[in-house]
Write an enzyme that holds these catalytic residues in place. Structure first.
Site, PDB file in Angstrom:
ATOM      1  N   GLU A  22       0.807  -1.227   0.000  1.00  9.61           N
ATOM      2  CA  GLU A  22       0.000   0.000   0.000  1.00  9.61           C
ATOM      3  C   GLU A  22       0.837   1.272   0.000  1.00  9.61           C
ATOM      4  O   GLU A  22       0.307   2.362  -0.207  1.00  9.61           O
ATOM      5  CB  GLU A  22      -1.004  -0.011   1.162  1.00  9.61           C
ATOM      6  CG  GLU A  22      -0.372   0.000   2.522  1.00  9.61           C
ATOM      7  CD  GLU A  22      -1.369  -0.360   3.626  1.00  9.61           C
ATOM      8  OE1 GLU A  22      -2.433  -0.891   3.324  1.00  9.61           O
ATOM      9  OE2 GLU A  22      -1.050  -0.086   4.783  1.00  9.61           O
ATOM     10  N   SER A  23       2.144   1.129   0.188  1.00 10.35           N
ATOM     11  CA  SER A  23       3.032   2.288   0.082  1.00 10.35           C
ATOM     12  C   SER A  23       3.158   2.776  -1.361  1.00 10.35           C
ATOM     13  O   SER A  23       3.777   3.807  -1.609  1.00 10.35           O
ATOM     14  CB  SER A  23       4.415   1.931   0.621  1.00 10.35           C
ATOM     15  OG  SER A  23       4.913   0.776  -0.041  1.00 10.35           O
TER      16      SER A  23
END
Lengths: 231, 288
Positions: A22-23
């Site tokens: 999700e980064s």
């Protein structure tokens, strides 16, 4: 744990798997397990690195994630999860990290897999707080809620694997790890655990899988003095 | 040199005021630690702190009494565990009560985007079945005027000040970020004022055509602070100090050890270079 599992798959039977963190890293190929989901190691070997709005809008809400991996502090019989608080929200006994990306992963990935240690404290009859949706109240309630995707299709624990009943959507023990008994699994569940009439035994890891996993952990330990973790 | 390039202490004194809404952003990468320390040194208080992932820097700011409220989506020490000062504030009201407004990552990202776009709210396919909207009056729903679908809606975030850290700036104050770029650009463009600390100031950024570049004319201050993201990392400059992140768990567990550490290394030092020497953190000059 999800990161170790996904990378083991990439290094063994699924070399083409696209790992998304999700980064904003898409197609991450870390040589060592990241300590956090935003480690430079993930960016270094990724196909591309996109911004946070882009990862959640185009890639997740856009419906491009096949499997979402989720962890939890509590799970209920319908695979709904709590990562927010133990106790009352306003006066919590334990304040947990919170939602992170989970609510939208849970409601937008094509399916989710939950990885959690199975105990009476984590497998609860009623969540203290519902952070992210599973099969909601069972039956077709998830489908009617507006959530997309199939929801949790597997809950993988240290004792076995639970999958939702096709009609009621209640989690059912369908596979058990070698050396574990059904009684142990029942004793580690805070509700009356449903057990499949024919219970499969989890296949033990192959020598090659074990060796790959151990090498991955050894490389990780050399790199940052820990077996690696996520969120 | 333009007027925008200034020492960090001056940038904080000029732009960060008591009672403001302040966002320090950086998603694991490029977390503006030095700037957070300077806010603590200048004893700012009653801040509404905004951050997707409150971790060690917000643990320090909360524990030192800078905040009255926190807007966030995930609070922890990544890969290590809880952040104890954040938990102590929420669970016990120490050093003062902390009001929380809690979202998901996707929602926080959307709120910053709306803020940067001059829109009043953000729309999201999210929070289905979640209890979060029951506890956060800012999470509402809206009916799509075209399809009739119910979607989540939350207000734009427009911080008074956003603070980020980046790899480099040129002498005009144009800023270049690479690696995990997170939410920094949106957080800067949503804010009324923005402070950027950088690893180095160069003559020419040599930015690729599609690079994440933030032009000097949307920034209020650019400050040269090498190692300003420590113990997080700056891609191409230094790695994450995992040993420090783990050590923080022990330092911050008890109020007394936390306060002693902060007094000695943050309050007792005049700037980031002195902080690094005091805390025994080696200046890494090797480019990763």
């Amino acid at each position: 744990m999800p990161s170790a599992a996904a990378n083991l798959a990439r290094l063994t039977h699924a070399p083409g798997v696209v790992l998304i963190y999700e980064s904003g890293t898409i197609g991450a190929k870390p040589d060592v397990l990241p300590l956090s989901i935003g480690d430079g190691e993930l960016a270094e070997h990724a196909d591309t690195v996109v911004s946070i709005p882009e990862i959640f809008r185009y890639w997740l809400q856009g419906g491009r994630v096949d499997v979402g991996f989720l962890g939890a502090a509590q799970v209920d019989r319908f695979g709904n999860i709590n990562t927010t608080v133990i106790g009352d929200y306003a006066h919590p006994k334990v304040r947990l990290p919170g939602a992170g990306g989970a609510p939208e992963i849970a409601s937008n990935a094509k399916q989710t897999w939950i990885i959690i240690k199975q105990t009476k404290r984590s497998f609860v009859p009623k969540l203290d707080f519902m952070t992210s949706v599973g099969h909601l109240e069972g039956g077709d309630s998830r489908a009617r809620s507006g959530a997309r995707g199939a929801g949790p299709t597997a809950v993988i624990t240290d004792l076995g694997v639970l999958t939702p009943d096709p009609v009621t959507r209640e989690l059912t023990l369908t596979a058990i790890h070698p050396g574990i008994t059904v009684e142990q699994a029942k004793a580690a569940t805070g509700w009356e655990l449903k057990v499949a009439p024919t219970l499969a035994a989890t296949a033990p890891p192959t020598a090659a899988e074990l060796a790959t996993l151990r090498e991955l952990h050894a490389r990780t330990a050399r790199a940052h003095g820990t077996p690696g973790a996520t969120e | 040199m333009t007027a925008k390039i200034m020492p960090l202490a001056e940038a904080v004194a000029r732009h960060v005021k008591d009672g403001q809404t302040v966002a320090l952003e950086g998603f694991t990468h490029l977390i503006p630690f030095a700037a957070g320390h300077e806010v603590i040194r200048q004893a700012r208080k009653d801040l509404t702190l905004v951050r997707m992932t409150p971790d060690i820097i917000y643990d320090q700011m909360i524990g030192m009494g800078c905040a009255r409220a926190l807007v966030f989506s995930w609070g922890g020490n990544p890969g290590v565990g809880s952040i104890h000062r954040f938990r102590d504030a929420i669970e016990n009201g120490w050093p003062k009560p902390l009001a929380i407004q809690e979202h998901s990552h996707a929602d926080m990202a959307g709120r910053y985007q709306a803020g940067a776009s001059g829109l009043p709210f953000s729309v999201l396919r999210g929070y289905v079945g979640s209890d979060l909207p029951k506890h956060n009056p800012n999470i509402r729903s809206i009916e799509c005027p075209f399809t009739g679908e119910r979607l989540a809606a939350t207000p734009a975030i427009n911080p008074d000040v956003t603070v980020i850290h980046a790899q480099k700036a040129d002498r005009k104050g144009n800023v270049l970020i690479h690696g995990i770029v997170g939410i920094q650009k949106e957080a800067v463009l949503a804010a009324r004022a923005a402070i950027v600390t950088v690893e180095e100031i160069v003559d020419d950024l040599a930015a690729p055509m599609n690079a994440c570049l933030i032009p000097h004319w949307v920034l209020s201050a650019v400050c040269h602070v090498p190692m300003g993201a420590h113990p997080s990392y700056a891609h191409g400059y230094y790695g994450r100090d995992n040993a420090f992140c783990k050590a923080w768990d022990g330092i911050s567990k008890e109020r007394e050890t936390f306060l002693a550490w902060m007094q000695k290394h943050v309050m007792g030092t005049k700037d980031h270079a002195e902080f690094l020497r005091s805390a025994g953190i080696a200046m890494e000059t090797a480019r990763a």
